[in-house]
Design a protein around this motif. Structure first.
Motif, PDB file in Angstrom:
ATOM      1  N   LEU A 198       1.785  77.270  54.756  1.00  0.00           N
ATOM      2  CA  LEU A 198       0.761  77.310  55.805  1.00  0.00           C
ATOM      3  C   LEU A 198      -0.072  76.038  55.834  1.00  0.00           C
ATOM      4  O   LEU A 198      -0.815  75.793  56.792  1.00  0.00           O
ATOM      5  CB  LEU A 198      -0.152  78.530  55.614  1.00  0.00           C
ATOM      6  CG  LEU A 198       0.521  79.892  55.837  1.00  0.00           C
ATOM      7  CD1 LEU A 198      -0.484  81.017  55.605  1.00  0.00           C
ATOM      8  CD2 LEU A 198       1.101  79.988  57.246  1.00  0.00           C
ATOM      9  N   SER A 199       0.037  75.223  54.772  1.00  0.00           N
ATOM     10  CA  SER A 199      -0.751  74.000  54.673  1.00  0.00           C
ATOM     11  C   SER A 199      -0.250  73.185  53.494  1.00  0.00           C
ATOM     12  O   SER A 199       0.231  73.753  52.507  1.00  0.00           O
ATOM     13  CB  SER A 199      -2.224  74.377  54.432  1.00  0.00           C
ATOM     14  OG  SER A 199      -3.008  73.238  54.164  1.00  0.00           O
ATOM     15  N   CYS A 200      -0.406  71.871  53.595  1.00  0.00           N
ATOM     16  CA  CYS A 200      -0.065  71.004  52.465  1.00  0.00           C
ATOM     17  C   CYS A 200      -1.081  69.862  52.448  1.00  0.00           C
ATOM     18  O   CYS A 200      -1.175  69.096  53.420  1.00  0.00           O
ATOM     19  CB  CYS A 200       1.355  70.467  52.635  1.00  0.00           C
ATOM     20  SG  CYS A 200       1.820  69.328  51.317  1.00  0.00           S
ATOM     21  N   GLY A 201      -1.838  69.750  51.387  1.00  0.00           N
ATOM     22  CA  GLY A 201      -2.926  68.764  51.334  1.00  0.00           C
ATOM     23  C   GLY A 201      -2.449  67.328  51.259  1.00  0.00           C
ATOM     24  O   GLY A 201      -2.964  66.448  51.959  1.00  0.00           O
ATOM     25  N   THR A 202      -1.466  67.065  50.385  1.00  0.00           N
ATOM     26  CA  THR A 202      -0.927  65.699  50.336  1.00  0.00           C
ATOM     27  C   THR A 202      -0.211  65.381  51.651  1.00  0.00           C
ATOM     28  O   THR A 202      -0.176  64.221  52.078  1.00  0.00           O
ATOM     29  CB  THR A 202       0.032  65.516  49.137  1.00  0.00           C
ATOM     30  OG1 THR A 202       0.964  66.597  49.114  1.00  0.00           O
ATOM     31  CG2 THR A 202      -0.712  65.442  47.816  1.00  0.00           C
ATOM     32  N   GLY A 203       0.337  66.421  52.313  1.00  0.00           N
ATOM     33  CA  GLY A 203       0.992  66.234  53.614  1.00  0.00           C
ATOM     34  C   GLY A 203      -0.020  65.882  54.694  1.00  0.00           C
ATOM     35  O   GLY A 203       0.188  64.964  55.497  1.00  0.00           O
ATOM     36  N   ALA A 204      -1.142  66.606  54.727  1.00  0.00           N
ATOM     37  CA  ALA A 204      -2.208  66.305  55.702  1.00  0.00           C
ATOM     38  C   ALA A 204      -2.711  64.880  55.510  1.00  0.00           C
ATOM     39  O   ALA A 204      -2.941  64.138  56.475  1.00  0.00           O
ATOM     40  CB  ALA A 204      -3.355  67.306  55.523  1.00  0.00           C
TER      41      ALA A 204
END
Ligand SMILES: N[C@@H](CCC[C@H](N)C(=O)O)C(=O)O
Length: 265
Positions: A198-204
């Protein structure tokens, strides 16, 4: 039967099992155990597992495992969640410095509960396939498409994740759509979870830097909408690279309990 006390945290829907390993009790090389704890049908269920450990020079050490049970590279949302966990344990107050696999991280808990985490500097961005590749603590392919909601992220993400050009380590894969200047919608296929999360911090973080690098925005404050909420990324571009990179967003406890270790784990 041994039990392992845990707490469960999530940051914009990226969810993690958190373990206080300051007494060094956790069997760190037991891949089957970590995978069993992260299993959504037979275990606690999570995208990953984090250990909080003592460190002589910093407030604590973070060790991160993907849901497949293997230790991996940096996790941005996990990093924000472990800061909230450290606060709950009384290890820190509102600011901290901790060490993770990619080096030192500073973080701050804002009065509204959001956590801002300093990420690694980024100095190298390469054109790859139909997108770009950069390492924000973890490896990321970033690709702009026209309709993110209609995308088959599992099928297309898996193909790129396993593409020869990213062998042998593989990559995480982010599909992006521009919503406005400095605002992007992102869906991510995560390596080690081997599925969309639902989310990826390093991706964002990778998407925000890629947007600036590709000239899609001049802004150094980027809003990233993910399936589980909204993240913000701030950075400073000095003409050659990206410094003072911060990932900000919510990180919340959802529940806690004791995991019963099975004899086969
Ligand atoms: N969910 C993470 C990324 C975790 C690491 C990734 N799955 C990998 O192994 O590369 C994040 O929030 O950054």
């Amino acid at each position: 039967m041994q039990t392992i006390p845990f707490k469960k945290y999530q940051g914009t829907g990226n969810d993690f099992v958190m373990i206080d390993n300051r007494t060094d009790f956790f069997p760190k090389n037991n891949v089957q155990l970590v995978a069993a704890m992260c299993d959504r049908k037979k275990g606690i269920g999570a995208d990953g597992l984090l250990l909080l450990e003592n460190d002589v020079e910093h407030d604590f050490r973070m060790v991160y495992y993907n849901a497949d049970g293997k230790e991996s590279t940096m996790c941005g949302n996990g990093g924000r969640c472990i800061v909230a966990f450290a606060k709950e344990l009384g290890v820190i107050q509102h600011e901290c410095r901790f060490i993770a696999i990619d080096g030192l991280h500073q973080a701050e808990i804002f009065p509204d509960g959001r956590i801002s985490l300093q990420m690694t500097d980024v100095n190298h961005i390469k054109s790859m396939l139909n997108g770009v590749f950069l390492d924000t603590g973890s490896p990321h392919h970033v690709e702009w498409i026209t309709d993110v909601e209609a995308m088959n992220v599992f099928e297309q993400g898996k193909k790129i994740r396993n593409h020869d050009c990213y062998a042998p380590g593989g990559t995480n894969v982010n599909f992006v759509e521009t919503l406005a200047d400095g605002e992007y919608l992102v869906r991510t296929f995560e390596r080690g979870v081997e599925d969309e999360t639902l989310s990826c911090g390093t991706g964002a973080t990778a998407v925000a830097i890629a947007a600036h690098h590709l000239g899609k925005t001049q802004s150094e404050k980027i809003k990233i909408k993910v399936m589980g909420g909204t993240l913000e990324v701030y950075f400073q571009y000095d003409g050659t690279g990206y410094k003072n990179v911060y990932l900000t967003g919510p990180a919340e406890k959802s529940f806690e309990g004791n995991y019963q270790v099975k004899s086969c784990s």
